[in-house]
Design an enzyme around this catalytic site. Sequence first.
Site, PDB file in Angstrom:
ATOM      1  CB  CYS A 143       3.727 -11.835  -4.907  1.00  0.00           C
ATOM      2  SG  CYS A 143       3.357 -10.313  -4.140  1.00  0.00           S
ATOM      3  CG  HIS A 183      -0.481 -12.041  -7.331  1.00  0.00           C
ATOM      4  ND1 HIS A 183      -0.691 -12.948  -6.060  1.00  0.00           N
ATOM      5  CD2 HIS A 183      -0.118 -10.916  -6.576  1.00  0.00           C
ATOM      6  CE1 HIS A 183       0.034 -12.122  -4.940  1.00  0.00           C
ATOM      7  NE2 HIS A 183       0.046 -11.103  -5.571  1.00  0.00           N
ATOM      8  CG  ASN A 210      -1.070  -9.450  -2.426  1.00  0.00           C
ATOM      9  OD1 ASN A 210      -0.442 -10.737  -2.077  1.00  0.00           O
ATOM     10  ND2 ASN A 210      -0.164  -8.592  -2.879  1.00  0.00           N
TER      11      ASN A 210
HETATM   12  N1  ACO Z   1      -9.100   3.769   2.965  1.00  0.00           N
HETATM   13  C1  ACO Z   1      -9.556   4.899   2.735  1.00  0.00           C
HETATM   14  N2  ACO Z   1      -8.657   5.930   1.966  1.00  0.00           N
HETATM   15  C2  ACO Z   1      -7.414   5.546   1.862  1.00  0.00           C
HETATM   16  C3  ACO Z   1      -7.029   4.452   1.821  1.00  0.00           C
HETATM   17  C4  ACO Z   1      -8.048   2.824   2.415  1.00  0.00           C
HETATM   18  N3  ACO Z   1      -7.363   2.058   2.808  1.00  0.00           N
HETATM   19  N4  ACO Z   1      -5.937   3.773   1.420  1.00  0.00           N
HETATM   20  C5  ACO Z   1      -5.666   4.758   0.866  1.00  0.00           C
HETATM   21  N5  ACO Z   1      -6.805   5.620   0.603  1.00  0.00           N
HETATM   22  C6  ACO Z   1      -6.995   7.318   0.223  1.00  0.00           C
HETATM   23  C7  ACO Z   1      -6.122   7.897   0.025  1.00  0.00           C
HETATM   24  O1  ACO Z   1      -4.724   8.349   0.859  1.00  0.00           O
HETATM   25  C8  ACO Z   1      -5.909   8.745  -1.376  1.00  0.00           C
HETATM   26  O2  ACO Z   1      -6.508   9.925  -0.538  1.00  0.00           O
HETATM   27  P1  ACO Z   1      -7.228  11.778  -1.005  1.00  0.00           P
HETATM   28  O3  ACO Z   1      -6.885  11.687  -2.296  1.00  0.00           O
HETATM   29  O4  ACO Z   1      -6.957  12.158  -0.050  1.00  0.00           O
HETATM   30  O5  ACO Z   1      -4.480  11.963  -1.229  1.00  0.00           O
HETATM   31  C9  ACO Z   1      -7.558   8.102  -2.129  1.00  0.00           C
HETATM   32  O6  ACO Z   1      -7.791   6.761  -1.203  1.00  0.00           O
HETATM   33  C10 ACO Z   1      -7.361   7.250  -3.363  1.00  0.00           C
HETATM   34  O7  ACO Z   1      -5.611   6.785  -2.979  1.00  0.00           O
HETATM   35  P2  ACO Z   1      -4.916   6.492  -3.959  1.00  0.00           P
HETATM   36  O8  ACO Z   1      -3.105   5.315  -3.404  1.00  0.00           O
HETATM   37  O9  ACO Z   1      -4.695   6.560  -5.056  1.00  0.00           O
HETATM   38  O10 ACO Z   1      -5.531   4.993  -4.058  1.00  0.00           O
HETATM   39  P3  ACO Z   1      -6.372   4.027  -5.820  1.00  0.00           P
HETATM   40  O11 ACO Z   1      -7.076   4.038  -6.544  1.00  0.00           O
HETATM   41  O12 ACO Z   1      -4.618   3.930  -6.397  1.00  0.00           O
HETATM   42  O13 ACO Z   1      -5.862   2.296  -4.467  1.00  0.00           O
HETATM   43  C11 ACO Z   1      -4.647   1.111  -4.236  1.00  0.00           C
HETATM   44  C12 ACO Z   1      -5.148   2.136  -4.134  1.00  0.00           C
HETATM   45  C13 ACO Z   1      -5.877  -0.174  -3.859  1.00  0.00           C
HETATM   46  C14 ACO Z   1      -3.140   0.320  -3.422  1.00  0.00           C
HETATM   47  C15 ACO Z   1      -4.251   1.057  -5.503  1.00  0.00           C
HETATM   48  O14 ACO Z   1      -2.910   1.919  -6.307  1.00  0.00           O
HETATM   49  C16 ACO Z   1      -3.322  -0.480  -6.221  1.00  0.00           C
HETATM   50  O15 ACO Z   1      -4.049  -1.605  -6.179  1.00  0.00           O
HETATM   51  N6  ACO Z   1      -2.785  -0.839  -6.534  1.00  0.00           N
HETATM   52  C17 ACO Z   1      -1.391  -1.995  -6.544  1.00  0.00           C
HETATM   53  C18 ACO Z   1      -0.928  -2.627  -5.421  1.00  0.00           C
HETATM   54  C19 ACO Z   1      -1.335  -3.866  -5.177  1.00  0.00           C
HETATM   55  O16 ACO Z   1      -1.845  -4.305  -4.600  1.00  0.00           O
HETATM   56  N7  ACO Z   1       0.361  -4.023  -4.256  1.00  0.00           N
HETATM   57  C20 ACO Z   1       0.294  -5.338  -3.898  1.00  0.00           C
HETATM   58  C21 ACO Z   1       1.142  -6.022  -3.475  1.00  0.00           C
HETATM   59  S1  ACO Z   1       2.288  -5.792  -4.965  1.00  0.00           S
HETATM   60  C22 ACO Z   1       1.609  -6.810  -5.364  1.00  0.00           C
HETATM   61  O17 ACO Z   1       0.449  -8.273  -5.567  1.00  0.00           O
HETATM   62  C23 ACO Z   1       1.512  -6.968  -7.163  1.00  0.00           C
END
Ligand code: ACO
Length: 322
Positions: A113, A249, A279
């Site tokens: 990225c 980004h 993304n």
């Molecule tokens: N739909 C519904 N529920 C979901 C989904 C989905 N698509 N994905 C995960 N969940 C659930 C999980 O299973 C979990 O359920 P549980 O509580 O029953 O176990 C719950 O939602 C919470 O999961 P978390 O992973 O804690 O959710 P979080 O609030 O952290 O959001 C996310 C996840 C959006 C990926 C977040 O961690 C994030 O923004 N991370 C950054 C990662 C990123 O953007 N990466 C891209 C590549 S790197 C880059 O480009 C910078």
Amino acid sequence: MSFARIVGTGSYLPEKVVTNSDLEATLDTSDEWIRDRTGIERRHVAAKGQGSSDMAVEAAKRAIEAAGLTANEIDLIVVATTTPDKIFPSTACIVQRKLGIAECAAYDIQAVCSGFIYALDAADRYIRTDGGKTVLVVGTETMSRIVNWNDRGTAVLFGDGAGAVVLQASERAGLIATHMHADGSMEELLHVPQGISLGFDATCSDGAFIEMNGNAVFKRAVGVLGAAARETLDGHGIDRKDLDWLIPHQANMRIIKAAAKKLGLPMERVVVTVDEHANTSAASIPLALDIAVRDGRIKSGELVLLEAFGAGFTWGTALFRY
Ligand code: ACO
């Protein structure tokens, strides 16, 4: 000659759109969850047979046209991509052929990225040490090919697209600074655990897919982006008040908002396009830049900070006057 200056921008998004509601049909997810956690509303997906080079060429043609140049005036093509058309040759060489350029230098950069920032850094140094040259920098990705569409934790986050800029030497201020960083000690927090030298194992008969620890990536991204922005602005004696635009980004809205907050910038001065294309890795910053230039938000002479974070981990910034 003192600066490398962006003289044209372009971008391309594939025709096919996959909305959050479309994903509800195949994944245990909801439009509400995706919007709330990421700000993403839809993503574009490349057609069968449409490669990263094809999207790069469309974005490049628009950037070259905006610069008032022809393709044969390009001296160097740098393509930032994580999803090259082939193992070799480089996607940059394929782009060169498809643009009909008879002779120029061409190579790819792989910094996931952060690739566009790394590529801008290379272009800047090339122009400043070898004055009078014209460089095409492209970020292009078909992330849909490395997304596991059955994994709701990653499938909702990514999309395909390309963005490009043309840079030339100028006496007028252009690129002021680029800063690049990498920390390879946490590679397994965000990776595609398959590859050429170690081989593709039996578990990836359907493809090689992105694996990510979302929470850990989120925390790390917000921390280093704040520090990187401070490094760039403080290092060049620039007050946050003087910054016209931040283009982070386009990973997700929560990272973007947290990065803006760390800088003390109101969201009105942050370019956000992640809702439209999700993304797109190395393509996300040049896509957002082109959209904001073409809709008239970014004007000539304004001060813009780009900041990226990605797998590796890699991260960096580029500061320029448009
Ligand atoms: N739909 C519904 N529920 C979901 C989904 C989905 N698509 N994905 C995960 N969940 C659930 C999980 O299973 C979990 O359920 P549980 O509580 O029953 O176990 C719950 O939602 C919470 O999961 P978390 O992973 O804690 O959710 P979080 O609030 O952290 O959001 C996310 C996840 C959006 C990926 C977040 O961690 C994030 O923004 N991370 C950054 C990662 C990123 O953007 N990466 C891209 C590549 S790197 C880059 O480009 C910078």
